[in-house]
Design an enzyme around this catalytic site. Sequence first.
Site, PDB file in Angstrom:
ATOM      1  N   GLU A  50      30.866  -1.912  44.611  1.00 62.93           N
ATOM      2  CA  GLU A  50      29.396  -1.631  44.622  1.00 62.93           C
ATOM      3  C   GLU A  50      28.386  -2.780  44.993  1.00 62.93           C
ATOM      4  O   GLU A  50      27.681  -3.133  44.613  1.00 62.93           O
ATOM      5  CB  GLU A  50      29.197  -1.380  42.894  1.00 62.93           C
ATOM      6  CG  GLU A  50      30.022  -0.634  42.347  1.00 62.93           C
ATOM      7  CD  GLU A  50      29.671  -0.145  40.679  1.00 62.93           C
ATOM      8  OE1 GLU A  50      28.764  -1.126  40.105  1.00 62.93           O
ATOM      9  OE2 GLU A  50      30.341   0.476  40.028  1.00 62.93           O
ATOM     10  N   ASN A  97      35.087  -0.093  47.040  1.00 64.04           N
ATOM     11  CA  ASN A  97      34.924   0.895  45.917  1.00 64.04           C
ATOM     12  C   ASN A  97      33.457   0.986  45.564  1.00 64.04           C
ATOM     13  O   ASN A  97      32.677  -0.024  45.621  1.00 64.04           O
ATOM     14  CB  ASN A  97      35.689   0.467  44.811  1.00 64.04           C
ATOM     15  CG  ASN A  97      35.942   1.682  43.802  1.00 64.04           C
ATOM     16  OD1 ASN A  97      36.198   2.502  43.837  1.00 64.04           O
ATOM     17  ND2 ASN A  97      35.530   1.167  42.733  1.00 64.04           N
ATOM     18  N   HIS A 128      31.508   9.517  39.837  1.00 66.30           N
ATOM     19  CA  HIS A 128      30.974   9.821  38.499  1.00 66.30           C
ATOM     20  C   HIS A 128      29.977  10.977  38.585  1.00 66.30           C
ATOM     21  O   HIS A 128      28.659  10.541  39.126  1.00 66.30           O
ATOM     22  CB  HIS A 128      30.135   8.508  37.873  1.00 66.30           C
ATOM     23  CG  HIS A 128      31.122   7.305  37.778  1.00 66.30           C
ATOM     24  ND1 HIS A 128      32.286   7.635  36.741  1.00 66.30           N
ATOM     25  CD2 HIS A 128      31.345   6.020  38.192  1.00 66.30           C
ATOM     26  CE1 HIS A 128      32.911   6.242  36.626  1.00 66.30           C
ATOM     27  NE2 HIS A 128      32.478   5.501  37.636  1.00 66.30           N
ATOM     28  N   GLU A 166      37.301   6.722  39.910  1.00 67.89           N
ATOM     29  CA  GLU A 166      36.796   6.670  38.654  1.00 67.89           C
ATOM     30  C   GLU A 166      36.049   8.014  38.181  1.00 67.89           C
ATOM     31  O   GLU A 166      35.133   8.053  37.611  1.00 67.89           O
ATOM     32  CB  GLU A 166      35.461   5.787  38.411  1.00 67.89           C
ATOM     33  CG  GLU A 166      35.928   4.270  38.910  1.00 67.89           C
ATOM     34  CD  GLU A 166      35.075   3.205  38.942  1.00 67.89           C
ATOM     35  OE1 GLU A 166      33.930   3.392  38.143  1.00 67.89           O
ATOM     36  OE2 GLU A 166      35.212   2.185  39.347  1.00 67.89           O
ATOM     37  N   ASP A 172      34.765  11.204  36.415  1.00 70.86           N
ATOM     38  CA  ASP A 172      34.255  12.005  35.397  1.00 70.86           C
ATOM     39  C   ASP A 172      33.222  13.043  35.596  1.00 70.86           C
ATOM     40  O   ASP A 172      32.339  12.477  36.853  1.00 70.86           O
ATOM     41  CB  ASP A 172      33.992  10.981  34.318  1.00 70.86           C
ATOM     42  CG  ASP A 172      32.950   9.829  34.592  1.00 70.86           C
ATOM     43  OD1 ASP A 172      32.273   9.679  35.418  1.00 70.86           O
ATOM     44  OD2 ASP A 172      33.241   8.795  33.800  1.00 70.86           O
TER      45      ASP A 172
HETATM   46  O1  G3I Z   1      34.036  -7.363  25.564  1.00 71.41           O
HETATM   47  C1  G3I Z   1      33.137  -7.174  24.659  1.00 71.41           C
HETATM   48  C2  G3I Z   1      33.898  -7.048  23.185  1.00 71.41           C
HETATM   49  O2  G3I Z   1      34.101  -8.330  22.918  1.00 71.41           O
HETATM   50  C3  G3I Z   1      32.847  -6.497  22.124  1.00 71.41           C
HETATM   51  O3  G3I Z   1      33.696  -6.516  20.976  1.00 71.41           O
HETATM   52  C4  G3I Z   1      32.782  -4.975  22.663  1.00 71.41           C
HETATM   53  C5  G3I Z   1      31.623  -4.419  21.695  1.00 71.41           C
HETATM   54  O4  G3I Z   1      30.908  -3.347  21.924  1.00 71.41           O
HETATM   55  O5  G3I Z   1      31.851  -5.111  23.695  1.00 71.41           O
HETATM   56  C6  G3I Z   1      32.828  -5.386  24.722  1.00 71.41           C
HETATM   57  O6  G3I Z   1      32.436  -5.521  26.117  1.00 71.41           O
HETATM   58  C7  G3I Z   1      32.029  -4.202  26.589  1.00 71.41           C
HETATM   59  C8  G3I Z   1      33.158  -3.922  27.478  1.00 71.41           C
HETATM   60  O7  G3I Z   1      32.901  -2.686  28.258  1.00 71.41           O
HETATM   61  C9  G3I Z   1      34.334  -3.707  26.920  1.00 71.41           C
HETATM   62  O8  G3I Z   1      34.541  -2.636  25.754  1.00 71.41           O
HETATM   63  C10 G3I Z   1      30.641  -4.157  27.344  1.00 71.41           C
HETATM   64  O9  G3I Z   1      29.775  -4.391  26.398  1.00 71.41           O
HETATM   65  C11 G3I Z   1      30.658  -2.853  27.995  1.00 71.41           C
HETATM   66  O10 G3I Z   1      29.403  -3.063  28.736  1.00 71.41           O
HETATM   67  C12 G3I Z   1      31.808  -2.529  29.089  1.00 71.41           C
HETATM   68  O11 G3I Z   1      31.459  -1.381  29.745  1.00 71.41           O
HETATM   69  C13 G3I Z   1      32.237  -1.309  30.768  1.00 71.41           C
HETATM   70  C14 G3I Z   1      31.381  -1.201  32.108  1.00 71.41           C
HETATM   71  O12 G3I Z   1      32.189  -0.718  33.119  1.00 71.41           O
HETATM   72  C15 G3I Z   1      30.542  -2.442  32.133  1.00 71.41           C
HETATM   73  O13 G3I Z   1      30.013  -2.295  33.490  1.00 71.41           O
HETATM   74  C16 G3I Z   1      32.989   0.014  30.495  1.00 71.41           C
HETATM   75  O14 G3I Z   1      33.928  -0.033  29.679  1.00 71.41           O
HETATM   76  C17 G3I Z   1      33.612   0.450  31.627  1.00 71.41           C
HETATM   77  O15 G3I Z   1      34.176   1.851  31.845  1.00 71.41           O
HETATM   78  C18 G3I Z   1      32.595   0.485  33.240  1.00 71.41           C
HETATM   79  O16 G3I Z   1      33.339   0.746  34.147  1.00 71.41           O
HETATM   80  C19 G3I Z   1      32.723   0.854  35.477  1.00 71.41           C
HETATM   81  C20 G3I Z   1      33.547   0.294  36.588  1.00 71.41           C
HETATM   82  O17 G3I Z   1      34.093  -1.005  36.189  1.00 71.41           O
HETATM   83  C21 G3I Z   1      32.819   0.405  37.749  1.00 71.41           C
HETATM   84  N1  G3I Z   1      32.250   1.495  38.135  1.00 71.41           N
HETATM   85  C22 G3I Z   1      31.325   1.981  37.064  1.00 71.41           C
HETATM   86  C23 G3I Z   1      32.064   2.097  35.904  1.00 71.41           C
HETATM   87  C24 G3I Z   1      31.041   2.601  34.801  1.00 71.41           C
HETATM   88  O18 G3I Z   1      29.916   1.806  34.312  1.00 71.41           O
END
Ligand code: G3I
Length: 303
Positions: free
Chosen positions: A128, A171, A208, A236, A238
Site C-alpha cells: 500500500e 501488494n 476489497h 485479499e 472480499d
Molecule cells: O492486537 C490487538 C489486540 O491486542 C486487542 O485485543 C484487539 C482488540 O480489538 O485489537 C487487536 O488489534 C487489532 C488487530 O486487527 C488484530 O485483531 C486492531 O485493533 C485492528 O485494527 C486490526 O485490524 C486489521 C487491519 O488490517 C489493520 O490495519 C485486520 O484484522 C486485518 O484484516 C486488516 O488487514 C488489512 C491488510 O493487512 C492490508 N490490506 C487491507 C486489509 C484490511 O484493512
Amino acid sequence: ASTLGAQAAQSGRYFGTAVAAGRLGDGTYTGILDREFNSVTPENEMKWDTTERSRGSFNFGPGDQIVNRAAAHGQRMRGHTLVWHSQLPSWVSSIRDANTLRSVMNNHITQVMNHYKGRIYAWDVVNEAFADGGSGQQRSSVFRDVLGTGFIEEAFRTARSADPAAKLCYNDYSIENWSDAKTQGVYRMVRDFKSRGVPIDCVGFQSHFGTGGPPSSFQTTLSNFAALGVDVQITELDIAQASSAAYANTVRACMNVARCTGITVWGIRDSDSWRSGENPLLFDRSGNKKAAYQSTLTALGGA
Ligand code: G3I
C-alpha cells in the site's frame, strides 16, 4: 474437485485464505481451513507491530504458530507484510534520520525473511505505498518522506538477498481498475523495475470490492501487469454482500490470465471478516457454504 483448493490446483493455482492465530482453537474454523484452502496468509501476525514491536527485539511466536500449522497441513504460505505505513510501531514512524531508517528497514526485512527462509512462497515486501486519488504517486509515509521514493527499490533488493527463493510481491488495494491513476502509478513502477532489473516477481491485487464486484477492466489490468513479466495474484478478496456473480466474475478474471497464480480470500466466515457487517466472504457465521461458494467453485472449473 469438490473443494476450492483442490479445484484451483487442477489449473496449477492455489486458493487461500487469511488466517488469524487467535481463531486456531475454533474447530469449525480449522475444519473449513483444512478442507478448502491450500494457501494461508497471516492476517496480522507478520506485521511490524507484532514482529518487531521494539527495536531489535523480534517476536515470531504468533507467525510461527500459523506457519507451523500450515506446513503440517501442506498449505503454502504468503508472507504479509514487511514494509507498510500501517500497523507500524511508533518507534519506526518517528525516525527522522535517513541512515537510521534505512538500516532499520533493511534489518527488519532481513531478520523476518531469514527467520521464515524456505517456508514462504511469496512475500508482500511493500504494502500500500501508492496514494489514493488522482496523483498516481507514492503516498506520504515515514519511508517515502525520510528515504525518498527509492525506498521501494531498496526494500526489494534487500528482500532478494535475504531469501532468493521467495517470490517478491508489491501488494495494494484499488489498483484493479485499469484506467485509475493509482493503477497506472503502480504499473509504471513495475515496468521501471523490470526494465532496470530491480527484483520483483509478483503484484498482489487486494480486491476489497463493493457489491458490484470487480471493475469490468479487471482482467485487462491483470493481463497488462502479467505482460510486464510478473505473476499476478488476488491477495485479499472480499466483496460486500458476496453476490455469486461478483465472486464468479473475479475468479474468471484470474482464470483467464495464465500468470494469475492464485486467489486468497480475506477470511473464512463472515464473522471472521474485518468488514463482517457486509457479509463479504464465502462461508456464513455458522460455517455453512454460501451461494458465492458454489459460483466460485464453478468459476474455478469445478462442478
Ligand atoms: O492486537 C490487538 C489486540 O491486542 C486487542 O485485543 C484487539 C482488540 O480489538 O485489537 C487487536 O488489534 C487489532 C488487530 O486487527 C488484530 O485483531 C486492531 O485493533 C485492528 O485494527 C486490526 O485490524 C486489521 C487491519 O488490517 C489493520 O490495519 C485486520 O484484522 C486485518 O484484516 C486488516 O488487514 C488489512 C491488510 O493487512 C492490508 N490490506 C487491507 C486489509 C484490511 O484493512
